[in-house]
Design a protein around this motif. Structure first.
Motif, PDB file in Angstrom:
ATOM      1  N   ARG A   1     -38.463 -69.289 -26.433  1.00 47.39           N
ATOM      2  CA  ARG A   1     -37.673 -69.097 -25.225  1.00 47.39           C
ATOM      3  C   ARG A   1     -36.253 -68.672 -25.599  1.00 47.39           C
ATOM      4  N   TYR A   2     -35.741 -67.657 -24.913  1.00 45.51           N
ATOM      5  CA  TYR A   2     -34.400 -67.146 -25.148  1.00 45.51           C
ATOM      6  C   TYR A   2     -33.625 -67.086 -23.848  1.00 45.51           C
ATOM      7  N   TRP A   3     -32.304 -67.238 -23.965  1.00 48.56           N
ATOM      8  CA  TRP A   3     -31.397 -67.208 -22.829  1.00 48.56           C
ATOM      9  C   TRP A   3     -30.317 -66.165 -23.035  1.00 48.56           C
ATOM     10  N   GLY A   4     -29.928 -65.509 -21.954  1.00 46.22           N
ATOM     11  CA  GLY A   4     -28.769 -64.647 -21.984  1.00 46.22           C
ATOM     12  C   GLY A   4     -27.495 -65.454 -21.846  1.00 46.22           C
ATOM     13  N   GLN A   5     -26.356 -64.772 -21.934  1.00 45.47           N
ATOM     14  CA  GLN A   5     -25.063 -65.441 -21.852  1.00 45.47           C
ATOM     15  C   GLN A   5     -24.630 -65.727 -20.421  1.00 45.47           C
ATOM     16  N   GLY A   6     -25.260 -65.095 -19.455  1.00 51.40           N
ATOM     17  CA  GLY A   6     -24.946 -65.324 -18.061  1.00 51.40           C
ATOM     18  C   GLY A   6     -24.023 -64.270 -17.492  1.00 51.40           C
ATOM     19  N   THR A   7     -24.151 -64.045 -16.199  1.00 48.79           N
ATOM     20  CA  THR A   7     -23.275 -63.137 -15.481  1.00 48.79           C
ATOM     21  C   THR A   7     -22.854 -63.791 -14.175  1.00 48.79           C
ATOM     22  N   GLN A   8     -21.574 -63.692 -13.851  1.00 46.33           N
ATOM     23  CA  GLN A   8     -21.020 -64.367 -12.689  1.00 46.33           C
ATOM     24  C   GLN A   8     -21.313 -63.591 -11.411  1.00 46.33           C
ATOM     25  N   VAL A   9     -21.806 -64.307 -10.410  1.00 46.56           N
ATOM     26  CA  VAL A   9     -21.996 -63.757  -9.072  1.00 46.56           C
ATOM     27  C   VAL A   9     -21.153 -64.582  -8.110  1.00 46.56           C
ATOM     28  N   THR A  10     -20.261 -63.924  -7.397  1.00 41.18           N
ATOM     29  CA  THR A  10     -19.398 -64.599  -6.440  1.00 41.18           C
ATOM     30  C   THR A  10     -19.558 -63.946  -5.077  1.00 41.18           C
TER      31      THR A  10
ATOM     32  N   GLN B   1     -35.521 -62.237 -34.136  1.00 40.82           N
ATOM     33  CA  GLN B   1     -34.542 -62.677 -33.159  1.00 40.82           C
ATOM     34  C   GLN B   1     -34.596 -61.769 -31.942  1.00 40.82           C
ATOM     35  N   VAL B   2     -34.431 -62.358 -30.768  1.00 43.38           N
ATOM     36  CA  VAL B   2     -34.451 -61.631 -29.511  1.00 43.38           C
ATOM     37  C   VAL B   2     -33.110 -61.816 -28.821  1.00 43.38           C
ATOM     38  N   GLN B   3     -32.582 -60.727 -28.295  1.00 38.84           N
ATOM     39  CA  GLN B   3     -31.323 -60.756 -27.566  1.00 38.84           C
ATOM     40  C   GLN B   3     -31.555 -60.360 -26.114  1.00 38.84           C
ATOM     41  N   LEU B   4     -30.846 -61.024 -25.205  1.00 41.88           N
ATOM     42  CA  LEU B   4     -30.897 -60.718 -23.788  1.00 41.88           C
ATOM     43  C   LEU B   4     -29.499 -60.343 -23.318  1.00 41.88           C
ATOM     44  N   VAL B   5     -29.390 -59.224 -22.627  1.00 43.10           N
ATOM     45  CA  VAL B   5     -28.107 -58.759 -22.122  1.00 43.10           C
ATOM     46  C   VAL B   5     -28.217 -58.555 -20.622  1.00 43.10           C
ATOM     47  N   GLU B   6     -27.410 -59.308 -19.866  1.00 44.37           N
ATOM     48  CA  GLU B   6     -27.397 -59.212 -18.413  1.00 44.37           C
ATOM     49  C   GLU B   6     -26.277 -58.293 -17.944  1.00 44.37           C
TER      50      GLU B   6
END
Length: 121
Positions: free
Chosen positions: A109-118, A1-6
């Motif tokens: 293919r793996y995805w992170g949880q996302g980070t908000q940019v405003t 398993q691969v984890q992505l942290v933004e």
């Protein structure tokens, strides 16, 4: 398993800068591609930038000349330097990677949880 942290998202005024980071961890044999996508409310998720293991890059036309993607292979980390930010850059930014977990194994293919940019005007 691969984890992505933004990390690195936040609120910034138009014309300002932010630097996003994404760290991949887990059972990784080789990282082929790392990239950034973004999604605004009511819009489709779109590719912002990507970088291959060899350093080849691609950018969306809307960010070319303002954003720079880079990676540190030793740290399994990808960065997105965002300069001259505009309100239309606002959205959730997602880290994405394509990896193999064993020699000659399949690509996942793996995805992170996302980070908000405003970006405020």
């Amino acid at each position: 398993q691969v984890q992505l942290v933004e990390s690195g998202g936040g609120l910034v005024q138009a014309g300002g800068s932010l630097r996003l980071s994404c760290v991949a961890s887990g059972s990784i044999f080789s990282i082929n591609v790392m990239g950034w996508y973004r999604q605004a409310p009511g819009k489709q998720r779109e590719l912002v930038a990507r970088i291959t293991s060899g350093g080849s890059t691609n950018y969306a036309d809307s960010v070319k000349g303002r954003f720079t993607i880079s990676r540190d292979n030793a740290k399994n980390t990808v960065y997105l330097q965002m300069n001259s930010l505009k309100p239309e850059d606002t959205g959730v930014y997602y880290c994405n990677t394509e990896v193999t977990t064993i020699m000659s194994g399949p690509t996942y293919r793996y995805w992170g949880q996302g980070t908000q940019v405003t970006v405020s005007s």
